[in-house]
Enzyme design. Structure first.
Site, mmCIF file in Angstrom:
data_model
loop_
_atom_site.group_PDB
_atom_site.id
_atom_site.type_symbol
_atom_site.label_atom_id
_atom_site.label_comp_id
_atom_site.label_asym_id
_atom_site.label_seq_id
_atom_site.Cartn_x
_atom_site.Cartn_y
_atom_site.Cartn_z
ATOM 1 C CG ASP A 101 -0.259 -0.171 2.530
ATOM 2 O OD1 ASP A 101 0.696 -0.960 2.609
ATOM 3 O OD2 ASP A 101 -0.671 0.470 3.519
ATOM 4 C CD GLU A 148 3.527 -0.920 7.454
ATOM 5 O OE1 GLU A 148 3.955 -0.768 8.614
ATOM 6 O OE2 GLU A 148 3.483 0.022 6.636
#
Length: 413
Positions: free
Chosen positions: A86, A144
């Site tokens: 991400d 994350e």
């Protein structure tokens, strides 16, 4: 020939055919198209396609947008390699020709680099499957940055649906002159908790403050008082960071609002210290609200995020030795525990050892231009993770593949 030397030589052999231009193209494509937590559909599809082409059995949608690729290659240990996918809600300011094309979203923490390393290592290891035996599991983790990705994968059965790991391995890009591979045995990253505070006052007209209980003033006192927690209530031997990241109150110049909201982040490296700081926060919030005469008690909500990341010391020592053999003795050193946090450790089932190390990435010209007399000062003066200027040097693409591949080979039969 020692086992460490053999692993290093094998790593060089199986990655010798990797083309830097191809790695650059893949990385730059990911960098141009960043996706926020749990929105990594394009990134996940790119990773899944590469894994399938390399011969992995691929499952998508694990933990919403996660990817798991399994390559069973005879008897031997099961090794998990993890990379997060991400991006961040940051407006890029690098000026790179391959800068983000998504307004307000950027790979400012290097997860595009992590996916590129994962693809490169997975492909090289698959192509050289005749040189090792065991099972390789490649994990593309979502979210994350939001702290929910690893937990989502665990909840979705990543520990039961796929071969149980004997070790879990991962790495992270970090500021520092490109060409170094810091390893820290034991505690390497801190725990992180988010706290939400709501102060309930009594709103009213700005011309008549005596008829209100102003939550803005009370919240301001709380912010000020919280600055003493670390400096006056925590022993100097402990590393703690307490940050007030958000302060929201009011809608108009002449209206005293009915409530104020604070968002806090706490970083700790010791569970007992964490508990003490959380209690101090509650005491200060409640005490200031009582002093201000708030009619309703405040709300303090703790949202646990990341646990401490504690490397298995033996495993870390063995992988660090391989990296020294690959890149030279001076390139590997102990960075010491960082105040940053990760959810990587949640992917390791209980009692399964894991190791998490770093790859420095600051371009030499940027590093040389940065002021500072020592490493810590220099690092503080170059663009770091989460900066809109964060731009890893492309020279780290192939070495990052080799660090990951060599770590896997050090455990596989």
């Amino acid at each position: 020939m020692s086992e460490t030397t053999a692993v290093a030589r094998l790593t060089q052999e199986i990655t010798a055919g990797l083309k830097p231009a191809a790695l650059e193209g893949f990385y730059q494509d990911l960098h141009r198209h960043p996706e926020l937590a749990f929105q990594e559909h394009r990134t996940a599809a790119k990773l899944a396609a590469r894994l399938r082409a390399a011969g992995y059995d691929v499952t998508e949608g694990v933990g919403r947008t996660g990817v798991v690729g399994v390559l069973a290659n005879g008897d031997g240990p099961t090794v998990w390699l993890r990379g997060d996918m991400d991006a961040l809600p940051v407006q890029e300011a690098t000026g790179l020709e391959y800068a983000s094309t998504v307004d307000g979203v950027m790979h400012a923490c290097g997860h595009d680099l992590h996916v590129t390393w994962l693809v490169g290592a997975a492909g090289a290891l698959a192509a050289a499957r005749g040189t090792w035996s065991g099972t390789l599991v490649v994990v593309g983790q979502p979210a994350e940055e939001s702290g929910g990705g690893a937990s989502a994968m665990v909840t979705d059965g990543v520990h039961t649906r796929f071969p149980r790991p004997d070790v879990v391995l991962g790495q992270h890009v970090t500021p520092g002159l490109a060409g170094f591979y810091p390893h820290t045995p034991g505690l390497t990253m801190s725990a992180s908790d988010d706290l939400d505070v709501v102060v309930h006052g009594v709103g009213g007209h700005g011309s008549r403050p005596e008829s209100t209980t102003d939550p803005v003033v009370t919240a301001a006192y709380i912010v000020t008082r919280l600055q003493t927690v670390v400096s006056r209530e925590v022993a100097a031997a402990h590393s703690v960071v307490l940050t007030v990241g958000q302060f929201h109150a009011g809608t108009k110049h002449n209206i005293i609002p009915a409530e104020a909201r604070l968002s806090l982040n706490l970083r700790t490296q010791d569970a007992r210290v964490r508990d003490r700081v959380l209690e101090s926060v509650r005491r200060i919030v409640e005490g200031e609200c009582r002093t201000a005469g708030c009619q309703a008690p405040p709300e303090v909500t703790v949202r646990p995020g990341y646990p401490n990341t504690v490397n298995d010391s033996v495993l870390d020592g063995e992988i660090a030795a391989v990296h020294r053999e690959l890149f030279g003795q001076p390139t590997v050193f102990d960075f010491g525990p960082a105040m940053g946090s990760e959810d990587f450790s949640l992917l390791a089932p209980k009692n399964v050892p894991y190791d998490f190390w770093y790859v420095t990435s600051t371009p030499p010209a940027v590093w040389e231009a940065a002021p500072g007399a020592d490493l810590a000062e220099k690092i503080g003066n170059v663009p770091g993770n989460h900066s809109p200027l964060f731009a890893p040097d492309l020279s780290v693409l192939l070495p990052g593949v080799r660090t990951l591949a060599s770590a896997a080979l050090s455990r596989l039969g």
